[in-house]
Motif scaffolding. Structure first.
Motif, PDB file in Angstrom:
ATOM      1  N   ALA A  60      81.094   9.752  73.380  1.00 43.09           N
ATOM      2  CA  ALA A  60      80.043  10.734  73.648  1.00 43.09           C
ATOM      3  C   ALA A  60      79.978  11.786  72.545  1.00 43.09           C
ATOM      4  N   ARG A  61      81.134  12.084  71.927  1.00 41.58           N
ATOM      5  CA  ARG A  61      81.145  13.110  70.877  1.00 41.58           C
ATOM      6  C   ARG A  61      81.204  12.550  69.461  1.00 41.58           C
ATOM      7  N   HIS A  62      81.945  11.437  69.245  1.00 41.63           N
ATOM      8  CA  HIS A  62      81.972  10.927  67.854  1.00 41.63           C
ATOM      9  C   HIS A  62      80.780  10.024  67.551  1.00 41.63           C
ATOM     10  N   GLY A  63      80.166   9.465  68.612  1.00 44.05           N
ATOM     11  CA  GLY A  63      78.889   8.793  68.416  1.00 44.05           C
ATOM     12  C   GLY A  63      78.930   7.303  68.109  1.00 44.05           C
ATOM     13  N   LEU A  64      80.127   6.696  68.010  1.00 40.64           N
ATOM     14  CA  LEU A  64      80.188   5.236  67.849  1.00 40.64           C
ATOM     15  C   LEU A  64      80.315   4.640  69.255  1.00 40.64           C
ATOM     16  N   GLN A  65      79.185   4.162  69.789  1.00 35.95           N
ATOM     17  CA  GLN A  65      79.128   3.776  71.198  1.00 35.95           C
ATOM     18  C   GLN A  65      79.801   2.443  71.493  1.00 35.95           C
ATOM     19  N   GLY A  66      79.868   1.551  70.504  1.00 35.26           N
ATOM     20  CA  GLY A  66      80.425   0.225  70.783  1.00 35.26           C
ATOM     21  C   GLY A  66      80.822  -0.515  69.530  1.00 35.26           C
ATOM     22  N   ASN A  67      81.497  -1.674  69.727  1.00 35.04           N
ATOM     23  CA  ASN A  67      81.801  -2.569  68.618  1.00 35.04           C
ATOM     24  C   ASN A  67      80.504  -3.146  68.069  1.00 35.04           C
ATOM     25  N   SER A  68      79.545  -3.360  68.980  1.00 32.88           N
ATOM     26  CA  SER A  68      78.164  -3.647  68.601  1.00 32.88           C
ATOM     27  C   SER A  68      77.302  -2.643  69.357  1.00 32.88           C
ATOM     28  N   VAL A  69      76.213  -2.234  68.746  1.00 34.76           N
ATOM     29  CA  VAL A  69      75.357  -1.202  69.337  1.00 34.76           C
ATOM     30  C   VAL A  69      73.897  -1.526  69.023  1.00 34.76           C
ATOM     31  N   ALA A  70      72.993  -0.773  69.626  1.00 33.56           N
ATOM     32  CA  ALA A  70      71.610  -0.769  69.158  1.00 33.56           C
ATOM     33  C   ALA A  70      71.349   0.610  68.556  1.00 33.56           C
ATOM     34  N   LEU A  71      70.696   0.635  67.410  1.00 29.44           N
ATOM     35  CA  LEU A  71      70.304   1.908  66.791  1.00 29.44           C
ATOM     36  C   LEU A  71      68.790   2.016  66.847  1.00 29.44           C
ATOM     37  N   MET A  72      68.302   3.232  67.066  1.00 28.79           N
ATOM     38  CA  MET A  72      66.863   3.477  67.053  1.00 28.79           C
ATOM     39  C   MET A  72      66.444   3.662  65.593  1.00 28.79           C
ATOM     40  N   GLU A  73      65.741   2.681  65.055  1.00 29.76           N
ATOM     41  CA  GLU A  73      65.348   2.708  63.640  1.00 29.76           C
ATOM     42  C   GLU A  73      63.839   2.539  63.549  1.00 29.76           C
ATOM     43  N   ASP A  74      63.168   3.517  62.966  1.00 31.83           N
ATOM     44  CA  ASP A  74      61.698   3.490  62.857  1.00 31.83           C
ATOM     45  C   ASP A  74      61.040   3.211  64.197  1.00 31.83           C
ATOM     46  N   GLY A  75      61.565   3.853  65.241  1.00 25.95           N
ATOM     47  CA  GLY A  75      60.942   3.727  66.554  1.00 25.95           C
ATOM     48  C   GLY A  75      61.260   2.451  67.313  1.00 25.95           C
ATOM     49  N   GLN A  76      62.147   1.617  66.735  1.00 24.21           N
ATOM     50  CA  GLN A  76      62.525   0.370  67.405  1.00 24.21           C
ATOM     51  C   GLN A  76      64.034   0.309  67.610  1.00 24.21           C
ATOM     52  N   LEU A  77      64.464  -0.300  68.712  1.00 21.48           N
ATOM     53  CA  LEU A  77      65.892  -0.563  68.902  1.00 21.48           C
ATOM     54  C   LEU A  77      66.273  -1.777  68.060  1.00 21.48           C
ATOM     55  N   VAL A  78      67.337  -1.627  67.259  1.00 25.63           N
ATOM     56  CA  VAL A  78      67.796  -2.707  66.383  1.00 25.63           C
ATOM     57  C   VAL A  78      69.270  -2.978  66.674  1.00 25.63           C
ATOM     58  N   LEU A  79      69.600  -4.246  66.939  1.00 27.46           N
ATOM     59  CA  LEU A  79      70.981  -4.639  67.203  1.00 27.46           C
ATOM     60  C   LEU A  79      71.797  -4.539  65.921  1.00 27.46           C
ATOM     61  N   ARG A  80      72.978  -3.874  66.006  1.00 28.02           N
ATOM     62  CA  ARG A  80      73.830  -3.723  64.823  1.00 28.02           C
ATOM     63  C   ARG A  80      75.286  -4.036  65.170  1.00 28.02           C
ATOM     64  N   ASP A  81      75.949  -4.719  64.242  1.00 31.98           N
ATOM     65  CA  ASP A  81      77.362  -5.041  64.377  1.00 31.98           C
ATOM     66  C   ASP A  81      78.167  -3.944  63.680  1.00 31.98           C
ATOM     67  N   ALA A  82      78.904  -3.162  64.468  1.00 32.55           N
ATOM     68  CA  ALA A  82      79.675  -2.048  63.886  1.00 32.55           C
ATOM     69  C   ALA A  82      80.889  -2.538  63.100  1.00 32.55           C
TER      70      ALA A  82
END
Ligand SMILES: [Zn+2]
Length: 425
Positions: A60-82
């Motif tokens: 909640a504070r450092h901001g890395l939500q998961g080993n894989s996450v979705a990031l909001m990029e240009d108004g779209q959710l994009v799946l990303r492998d951390a």
């Protein structure tokens, strides 16, 4: 000289520690304080744990939500492998920060610095120091301050297996502990996590690798003893980041959502289930937030859901509803034993990219008993040798404990220093 040495045996469950399995750790426990109620974070995944250990804070504070996450990029959710080597650099460009809280490497940069040797995923290694305050060594690239690559001869080119862990450990001892002597030295072994994803928990292959990981821990313990005899005031923390459960089934959550009419189609970005092993993060695009109550009803009725947490409950597991995160799911789990009699079984969430887990082998990510049971032993000032402590201790307590040993301010973090014996300041 005051120093902190942190050793992680990735993925080692507390209940595998015994005289027969891990004689070096048992010997160490006689001179260390052992924490029997040590918990990890959610998701119980290496990259998230690495960020939480480095910052002393929950996702909640450092901001890395998961080993894989979705990031909001240009108004779209994009799946990303951390785990990707460039992920945290990319996340900084997208969200404004790699990690939103300072790391140990940043906090000690002017009092001896940090050197991290890691043999897990690149993303997990770089989560210790994504902004380049100290040195991080990893097979995908080794960096010094300013994220300047180290010289070719100085790189850490090791394989993710017992042999690679061995070479890394020997170099860590000779070079980092004995010669370079940073304020914080981290050695993160790839085993026994790696074997547990490939072979059943409790199998002969598993025990062979576990014995090697214990030997590597023993080499560091002996090296620290020698340095202490020469006058160094070293706090030595040896532990793991999470345990494992045996995978008994794979659930394709995206497919379930499509079939239930809650997601537009395979690969659509209105609602996205992002697998984190035996857990999943569910992202909902703000334009589709109206579907959240129906999703809640759906998850409540699924037998593959162990526990789930909605918008107003994410905080209870150290998360918060940033960037479209709407639900967190810990997959259904039980104490049922595997083929080798090792207790703890769980369903896993099928990843949208990469291959699904092997049935009968290990996985982690959720809140089940054994994946939430890492181990921790600490020796040095402030800890009682040979004592087994039932006190609640957490991954986020490691950074404040290290900072306290070094005489630095550790206030304002999610974790607390674990020293129970008064320490001379
Ligand atoms: Zn791990």
């Amino acid at each position: 000289m005051r120093r902190v040495v942190i050793v992680t045996l990735d993925g080692l469950r507390r209940d595998f520690i015994s005289e027969a399995n891990t004689p070096n750790l048992i010997a160490f426990s006689r001179q260390a304080q052992r924490f029997e109620d040590y918990r990890t974070v959610f998701p119980s995944c290496t990259r998230v744990v690495s960020a939480s250990l480095a910052t002393g804070c929950y996702p909640a504070r450092h901001g890395l939500q998961g080993n894989s996450v979705a990031l909001m990029e240009d108004g779209q959710l994009v799946l990303r492998d951390a785990g990707d080597p460039e992920f945290l650099q990319h996340k900084r460009r997208i969200t404004g920060s790699s990690l939103a809280m300072p790391t140990l490497a940043e906090r000690v940069k002017s009092i001896g610095g940090a050197i991290i040797f890691s043999n897990v995923s690149p993303g997990a290694a770089y989560a210790h120091d994504p902004d380049g305050y100290g040195h991080v060594y990893h097979r995908a690239g080794s960096f010094g301050p300013g994220r300047v690559p180290v010289s070719v001869e100085d790189r850490l080119d090791v394989t993710l297996d017992v042999a690679g862990d061995r070479r890394m450990t020997e170099r860590f001892i000779d070079e980092v502990l004995a010669q370079r002597r940073p304020a914080v030295a981290v050695l993160w072994l790839g085993e026994p996590d790696h074997i547990q994803h490939e072979a059943p928990l409790g199998s002969p292959e598993f025990f062979e690798v576990l014995a090697a990981a214990d030997t590597h821990a023993g080499l560091v313990i002996a090296a620290v003893e020698k340095l202490r005899a020469e006058g160094d005031d070293i706090l030595l923390l040896i532990g793991s980041d999470h345990g494992h459960e045996t995978v008994t089934g794979i659930i394709d959550i995206d497919a379930e959502l499509v079939a239930a009419g809650l997601k537009a189609g395979e690969g659509s970005t209105d609602v996205m289930a992002v697998s984190n092993g035996t857990s999943a993060l569910i992202y909902v695009h703000p334009d589709h937030a109206g579907i959240i109550p129906r999703l809640r009803d759906f998850f409540a009725g699924q037998d593959w859901v162990g526990k789930f947490f909605g918008l107003d409950q994410l905080e209870t597991i150290g998360q918060r509803p940033d960037g479209g995160l709407a639900f967190a799911i810990s997959m259904a789990a039980s104490d049922a034993p595997n083929a080798y009699g090792v207790p703890g079984s769980s369903l896993a969430a099928k990843p949208s990219m990469g291959k699904p887990d092997r049935l009968g082998c290990g996985q982690h990510g959720g809140l089940a008993k054994y994946e939430q049971s890492p181990f921790l032993m600490v020796s040095g000032a402030g800890f009682r040798p040979g004592e087994t402590s039932d006190d609640y201790a957490r991954i986020v307590d490691i950074a404040p404990t290290a900072l306290r040993h070094l005489g630095l301010d550790a206030s304002g973090l999610d974790g607390d220093a674990l020293q129970s014996v008064p320490v001379e300041e």
